[in-house]
Design a protein around this motif. Structure first.
Motif, PDB file in Angstrom:
ATOM      1  N   MET A 289      -5.427  -9.800 -11.380  1.00  0.00           N
ATOM      2  CA  MET A 289      -6.451  -9.031 -10.678  1.00  0.00           C
ATOM      3  C   MET A 289      -6.665  -9.668  -9.310  1.00  0.00           C
ATOM      4  N   LEU A 290      -6.289  -8.955  -8.267  1.00  0.00           N
ATOM      5  CA  LEU A 290      -6.349  -9.482  -6.911  1.00  0.00           C
ATOM      6  C   LEU A 290      -7.675  -9.119  -6.256  1.00  0.00           C
ATOM      7  N   SER A 291      -8.138 -10.004  -5.396  1.00  0.00           N
ATOM      8  CA  SER A 291      -9.361  -9.722  -4.655  1.00  0.00           C
ATOM      9  C   SER A 291      -9.108  -8.627  -3.631  1.00  0.00           C
ATOM     10  N   GLU A 292     -10.174  -8.037  -3.141  1.00  0.00           N
ATOM     11  CA  GLU A 292     -10.039  -6.977  -2.146  1.00  0.00           C
ATOM     12  C   GLU A 292      -9.396  -7.496  -0.871  1.00  0.00           C
ATOM     13  N   ASP A 293      -9.681  -8.756  -0.516  1.00  0.00           N
ATOM     14  CA  ASP A 293      -9.079  -9.333   0.693  1.00  0.00           C
ATOM     15  C   ASP A 293      -7.567  -9.424   0.553  1.00  0.00           C
ATOM     16  N   VAL A 294      -7.111  -9.849  -0.617  1.00  0.00           N
ATOM     17  CA  VAL A 294      -5.671  -9.969  -0.849  1.00  0.00           C
ATOM     18  C   VAL A 294      -5.023  -8.588  -0.841  1.00  0.00           C
ATOM     19  N   ARG A 295      -5.653  -7.633  -1.495  1.00  0.00           N
ATOM     20  CA  ARG A 295      -5.112  -6.273  -1.515  1.00  0.00           C
ATOM     21  C   ARG A 295      -5.037  -5.688  -0.103  1.00  0.00           C
ATOM     22  N   SER A 296      -6.065  -5.955   0.679  1.00  0.00           N
ATOM     23  CA  SER A 296      -6.083  -5.455   2.047  1.00  0.00           C
ATOM     24  C   SER A 296      -4.953  -6.069   2.857  1.00  0.00           C
ATOM     25  N   PHE A 297      -4.714  -7.365   2.651  1.00  0.00           N
ATOM     26  CA  PHE A 297      -3.624  -8.034   3.364  1.00  0.00           C
ATOM     27  C   PHE A 297      -2.277  -7.418   2.997  1.00  0.00           C
ATOM     28  N   PHE A 298      -2.034  -7.233   1.692  1.00  0.00           N
ATOM     29  CA  PHE A 298      -0.761  -6.665   1.253  1.00  0.00           C
ATOM     30  C   PHE A 298      -0.598  -5.225   1.732  1.00  0.00           C
ATOM     31  N   THR A 299      -1.677  -4.467   1.761  1.00  0.00           N
ATOM     32  CA  THR A 299      -1.600  -3.085   2.239  1.00  0.00           C
ATOM     33  C   THR A 299      -1.203  -3.045   3.705  1.00  0.00           C
ATOM     34  N   THR A 300      -1.799  -3.935   4.494  1.00  0.00           N
ATOM     35  CA  THR A 300      -1.462  -4.008   5.921  1.00  0.00           C
ATOM     36  C   THR A 300      -0.024  -4.460   6.121  1.00  0.00           C
ATOM     37  N   ALA A 301       0.379  -5.471   5.343  1.00  0.00           N
ATOM     38  CA  ALA A 301       1.745  -5.989   5.453  1.00  0.00           C
ATOM     39  C   ALA A 301       2.770  -4.929   5.045  1.00  0.00           C
ATOM     40  N   ALA A 302       2.454  -4.168   3.992  1.00  0.00           N
ATOM     41  CA  ALA A 302       3.366  -3.128   3.528  1.00  0.00           C
ATOM     42  C   ALA A 302       3.514  -2.033   4.578  1.00  0.00           C
ATOM     43  N   ALA A 303       2.395  -1.668   5.212  1.00  0.00           N
ATOM     44  CA  ALA A 303       2.453  -0.645   6.255  1.00  0.00           C
ATOM     45  C   ALA A 303       3.323  -1.090   7.421  1.00  0.00           C
ATOM     46  N   GLU A 304       3.194  -2.363   7.788  1.00  0.00           N
ATOM     47  CA  GLU A 304       4.018  -2.901   8.882  1.00  0.00           C
ATOM     48  C   GLU A 304       5.483  -2.965   8.467  1.00  0.00           C
ATOM     49  N   LEU A 305       5.724  -3.390   7.228  1.00  0.00           N
ATOM     50  CA  LEU A 305       7.091  -3.522   6.736  1.00  0.00           C
ATOM     51  C   LEU A 305       7.778  -2.167   6.627  1.00  0.00           C
ATOM     52  N   SER A 306       7.013  -1.134   6.317  1.00  0.00           N
ATOM     53  CA  SER A 306       7.588   0.210   6.171  1.00  0.00           C
ATOM     54  C   SER A 306       8.341   0.648   7.417  1.00  0.00           C
ATOM     55  N   LEU A 307       7.930   0.133   8.564  1.00  0.00           N
ATOM     56  CA  LEU A 307       8.557   0.511   9.829  1.00  0.00           C
ATOM     57  C   LEU A 307       9.872  -0.214  10.052  1.00  0.00           C
ATOM     58  N   ARG A 308      10.138  -1.232   9.242  1.00  0.00           N
ATOM     59  CA  ARG A 308      11.309  -2.081   9.462  1.00  0.00           C
ATOM     60  C   ARG A 308      12.210  -2.204   8.238  1.00  0.00           C
ATOM     61  N   LEU A 309      12.037  -1.325   7.261  1.00  0.00           N
ATOM     62  CA  LEU A 309      12.776  -1.456   6.004  1.00  0.00           C
ATOM     63  C   LEU A 309      14.293  -1.408   6.197  1.00  0.00           C
ATOM     64  N   MET A 310      14.760  -0.621   7.143  1.00  0.00           N
ATOM     65  CA  MET A 310      16.201  -0.517   7.370  1.00  0.00           C
ATOM     66  C   MET A 310      16.799  -1.810   7.913  1.00  0.00           C
ATOM     67  N   ASP A 311      15.933  -2.708   8.398  1.00  0.00           N
ATOM     68  CA  ASP A 311      16.418  -3.983   8.939  1.00  0.00           C
ATOM     69  C   ASP A 311      16.328  -5.116   7.922  1.00  0.00           C
ATOM     70  N   VAL A 312      15.719  -4.844   6.768  1.00  0.00           N
ATOM     71  CA  VAL A 312      15.531  -5.883   5.751  1.00  0.00           C
ATOM     72  C   VAL A 312      16.793  -6.007   4.896  1.00  0.00           C
ATOM     73  N   ALA A 313      17.205  -7.225   4.616  1.00  0.00           N
ATOM     74  CA  ALA A 313      18.406  -7.465   3.804  1.00  0.00           C
ATOM     75  C   ALA A 313      18.211  -6.898   2.402  1.00  0.00           C
ATOM     76  N   PRO A 314      19.280  -6.373   1.776  1.00  0.00           N
ATOM     77  CA  PRO A 314      19.162  -5.802   0.422  1.00  0.00           C
ATOM     78  C   PRO A 314      18.505  -6.729  -0.591  1.00  0.00           C
ATOM     79  N   LYS A 315      18.880  -7.992  -0.570  1.00  0.00           N
ATOM     80  CA  LYS A 315      18.297  -8.937  -1.524  1.00  0.00           C
ATOM     81  C   LYS A 315      16.791  -9.051  -1.321  1.00  0.00           C
TER      82      LYS A 315
END
Length: 213
Positions: free
Chosen positions: A12-38
């Protein structure tokens, strides 16, 4: 940041942690094609393990993986499929890509990884008959030390779920189970379901080696 777990064993993650991951995921979504398969595979597994399974992000991740599926190892793309299963999500093109990858590396992939792949395909009814033939040919003489008798039975169960039939592999499965000193209840249930499926849908072929009642 983490406080205990939910009834399903996820932290069970705190709201702060969830907010951080949500922001990070949104940023990462823009760069997924550049991320290595592994790294894509590891990201999906990690997020699924902690219950961060935002559908839009996982959809973007799957599309990026499918677009570059030829660069993934079998283990990496299977890791993605398993993470989708944990997240309770289905992405058919990703499953089709995993089947294609497995088909090309049946002899190199571990028996357990093959079983994971077939189980994912069976769960979502995604059929690849060429993959079924390749796996059946590989295991027509038995598990070869790559699978336990119980796992071999689970592989045969995935076959019947997908509507695959490979005469020699099914014979090898029954032989491996016959030689096993004991069988857990789940395996016995799978064996019965295999028996009934073959009796109903492949009676002409199965009659030659049908299990005795």
């Amino acid at each position: 940041a983490i406080g205990g777990g939910d009834p399903y064993g996820k932290p069970m993650l705190s709201e702060d942690v969830r907010s951080f991951f949500t922001t990070a995921a949104a940023e990462l979504s823009l760069r997924l094609m550049d991320v290595a398969p592994k790294d894509l595979s590891q990201i999906a597994v990690s997020m699924a393990n902690v219950g961060l399974t935002e559908e839009r992000f996982f959809t973007s991740l799957a599309r990026a993986a499918v677009a570059r599926s030829d660069r993934f190892t079998a283990e990496e793309i299977l890791g993605l499929c398993v993470s989708f299963d944990k997240a309770g999500l289905v992405h058919v093109p990703l499953l089709e890509a995993s089947g294609k990858t497995l088909k090309s590396h049946v002899a190199q992939v571990s028996g357990k990884e093959l079983l994971k792949g077939l189980a994912s395909l069976a769960t979502c009814s995604v059929r690849d008959t060429e993959l079924g033939k390749a796996v059946g040919d590989e295991f027509q003489e038995g598990p070869k030390g790559r699978l336990s008798p119980e796992e071999f039975c689970a592989m045969a169960w995935a076959f019947v779920t997908l509507g695959f039939y490979h005469d020699q592999m099914f014979r090898a499965v029954f032989k491996a189970l016959e030689d096993a000193p004991t069988m857990p209840g789940d395996t016995l249930c799978q064996l019965y379901e295999i028996h009934m499926s073959l009796k109903v849908f492949r009676e002409d072929m199965y009659g030659k080696y049908e299990l005795e009642a």
